[in-house]
Design an enzyme around this catalytic site. Structure first.
Site, mmCIF file in Angstrom:
data_model
loop_
_atom_site.group_PDB
_atom_site.id
_atom_site.type_symbol
_atom_site.label_atom_id
_atom_site.label_comp_id
_atom_site.label_asym_id
_atom_site.label_seq_id
_atom_site.Cartn_x
_atom_site.Cartn_y
_atom_site.Cartn_z
ATOM 1 N N CYS A 1 36.522 40.904 29.668
ATOM 2 C CA CYS A 1 36.106 39.867 30.915
ATOM 3 C C CYS A 1 37.278 38.839 31.076
ATOM 4 O O CYS A 1 37.637 38.083 30.562
ATOM 5 C CB CYS A 1 34.749 39.182 30.381
ATOM 6 S SG CYS A 1 34.138 38.055 31.454
ATOM 7 N N CYS B 1 34.241 37.295 39.157
ATOM 8 C CA CYS B 1 34.592 38.432 38.207
ATOM 9 C C CYS B 1 36.077 38.294 38.086
ATOM 10 O O CYS B 1 36.490 38.832 39.144
ATOM 11 C CB CYS B 1 33.851 39.763 38.706
ATOM 12 S SG CYS B 1 34.348 41.089 37.417
ATOM 13 N N THR C 1 38.042 40.237 36.178
ATOM 14 C CA THR C 1 38.902 41.645 36.100
ATOM 15 C C THR C 1 38.579 42.105 37.536
ATOM 16 O O THR C 1 39.429 42.978 38.122
ATOM 17 C CB THR C 1 38.230 42.610 35.025
ATOM 18 O OG1 THR C 1 36.968 42.368 35.093
ATOM 19 C CG2 THR C 1 38.838 41.956 33.729
#
EC number: 5.1.1.7
Length: 260
Positions: free
Chosen positions: A74, A199, A201
């Site tokens: 993450c 997010c 990634t």
């Protein structure tokens, strides 16, 4: 048992942080992690992260999705964990730590901006309507019309659970191009099973995918997410992407304790 926790967020991607250097936390208790991440019956978060000792680096990152299961890398969680390690005095302004996808180097400044080195990307699968790549976690990247009104949860779930990715699924990213240096992103996260405000990634995957597919030739790209702004930079050598960095804020929110 009472446990102490810290709450952090990176562009709205929020995490429960626990200092587990004494290895007290019951790591196999999926239901406990799920309850702690529950926004109505627990603390509330997109994920839970344990900071642990590591013999060869500054610390180890153990990441759980909000469904209680240990998961892949993450990016925003990694950035928040660097800020947490700094707050605990484990590190100063530079660090090397180990996560599920390998070694990561990072820096943190006085404004809580964390620059996190992500894994190199050696394969980008370019299809007619989407791109797939792994930036520590698997990511489907797709340009859509009218991103602002797009039903991310419904359409993301349909792709995530569809035949394309099988039982393991993938994170699903929907993208709008603003200009050659800027893209907007909304993400359906596997393991959260909903849209998240950011997010890391996914932002990394979008920046690389947009370059790999010719949407831009820039190697430093701003990504607008629902919870703020992230930046991604990289070096491109043919079809290989190296020195990949995810850059953005990682903010301490509050500290507390909870009975488990």
């Amino acid at each position: 048992m009472q446990i102490e926790f810290y709450k952090y967020q990176g562009t709205g991607n929020d995490f429960v942080m626990i200092d587990n250097r004494s290895e007290f936390f019951p790591k196999e208790d999926v239901k406990l992690v799920e309850r702690l991440c529950d926004r109505r019956f627990g603390i509330g978060a997109d994920g839970l992260i344990l900071l642990e000792n590591d013999a060869e680096t500054d610390f180890k990152m153990v990441y759980y999705n909000s469904d209680g299961n240990e998961s892949s890398m993450c990016g925003n969680g990694g950035r928040c964990l660097v800020a947490f390690a700094n707050q605990l005095g484990v590190i100063k302004d530079k660090t090397t730590f180990i996560a599920t996808d390998g070694l990561h180097h990072a820096t943190v400044n006085n404004d809580s901006i964390v620059s996190l080195q992500m894994i190199d990307v050696d394969e980008v699968q370019k299809k007619d309507s989407y791109t797939f790549l792994n930036t520590g976690s698997p990511h489907h990247v797709q340009i859509v019309d009218d991103l602002e009104h797009y039903n991310v949860k419904e359409n993301g779930a349909a792709i995530r659970y569809g035949e394309l990715y099988g039982q393991k699924g993938s994170n699903i990213n929907f993208v709008k191009k603003i200009n050659d240096s800027e893209f907007s992103l909304r993400t359906y996260e596997r393991g959260v099973e909903d849209e998240t405000l950011a997010c890391g990634t996914g932002a990394t995957a979008v920046a690389i995918a947009m370059n790999a597919t010719g949407q831009t030739d820039k190697t430093s790209i701003d990504i607008n997410v629902e919870g703020g702004k992230l930046a991604v930079s990289f070096d491109k050598l043919g079809e290989h992407f190296t020195n990949v960095f995810l850059i953005g804020p990682a903010k301490f929110v509050f500290k507390g304790s909870i009975e488990i």
